[in-house]
Design a protein around this motif. Structure first.
Motif, PDB file in Angstrom:
ATOM      1  N   ILE A 260     125.381  16.818   1.245  1.00 58.50           N
ATOM      2  CA  ILE A 260     126.589  17.608   0.965  1.00 58.50           C
ATOM      3  C   ILE A 260     127.834  16.780   1.243  1.00 58.50           C
ATOM      4  O   ILE A 260     128.850  16.926   0.586  1.00 58.50           O
TER       5      ILE A 260
ATOM      6  N   CYS B 167     134.128  19.547   2.775  1.00 52.47           N
ATOM      7  CA  CYS B 167     132.917  20.011   2.085  1.00 52.47           C
ATOM      8  C   CYS B 167     132.567  21.462   2.401  1.00 52.47           C
ATOM      9  O   CYS B 167     131.487  21.924   2.024  1.00 52.47           O
TER      10      CYS B 167
ATOM     11  N   GLU C 160     131.315  23.580  -0.387  1.00 54.22           N
ATOM     12  CA  GLU C 160     129.955  23.309  -0.865  1.00 54.22           C
ATOM     13  C   GLU C 160     128.899  24.120  -0.109  1.00 54.22           C
ATOM     14  O   GLU C 160     127.737  24.138  -0.514  1.00 54.22           O
TER      15      GLU C 160
END
Length: 187
Positions: free
Chosen positions: A64, A85, A88
């Protein structure tokens, strides 16, 4: 080393004026309670660092988070990477917003730990305050943008009540981050 932005209140200015009455050798030793409070802050921040690194490593292992090798040791960079992130992850909008806000606060408060852990500390006589001091030319150049005299002391003054408040504040972030880390393990 990151240092907090200067924040000068009337109380700190009064403590600074009091400090001017004393040479370094006349400052008082810290009390056992002072050591306990400072140690608690430092250790709380160490557990925050541990969980930041765990989050980072988990996200990296899951593919990720992508990063370069040079970013692996600087906690604020790791926090920024984790924040980048969050979208995500399978988080609700509220969870993502909470995570970003708390991670930013963790990053913001880290600089106090640097002072507590790396500067020499003494009490200002007859005051409930600690002065943290350094003669490190690198730190001094960061602050003053020039080389300071070899005998100069850079210092920061903290009211001990403020340090107690900081400890209480970061403890809640330590607990949240441990729970967040467990949650992303399961994602």
């Amino acid at each position: 080393m990151g240092l907090p932005k200067e924040f000068r209140t009337e109380q700190i200015l009064a403590l600074e004026n009091e400090l001017k009455n004393f040479e370094v050798e006349l400052l008082e030793n810290l009390t056992n309670e002072d050591f306990r409070i400072l140690g608690m802050y430092i250790q709380t921040d160490n557990f925050i660092d541990l969980n930041i690194r765990r989050c980072f490593n988990i996200l990296k292992a899951k593919g990720i988070l992508i990063t370069s090798q040079k970013e692996l040791h600087i906690i604020p960079n790791l926090v920024n990477k984790i924040i980048s992130c969050l979208s995500e992850l399978n988080l609700s909008h509220e969870q993502r917003k909470e995570a970003e806000e708390k991670l930013e606060e963790i990053k913001f408060r880290r600089n106090h730990r640097n002072i507590f852990a790396h500067f020499a500390a003494k009490r200002i006589p007859n005051q409930d305050a600690i002065v943290f001091m350094t003669n490190d030319p690198i730190d001094m150049k960061k602050i003053f943008k020039q080389i300071s005299p070899s005998d100069a002391i850079f210092y920061a003054i903290y009211d001990i009540a403020d340090i107690r408040g900081l400890v209480k504040h970061v403890l809640s972030y330590e607990n949240w981050l441990a729970e967040f880390t467990s949650m992303i393990i399961k994602i």
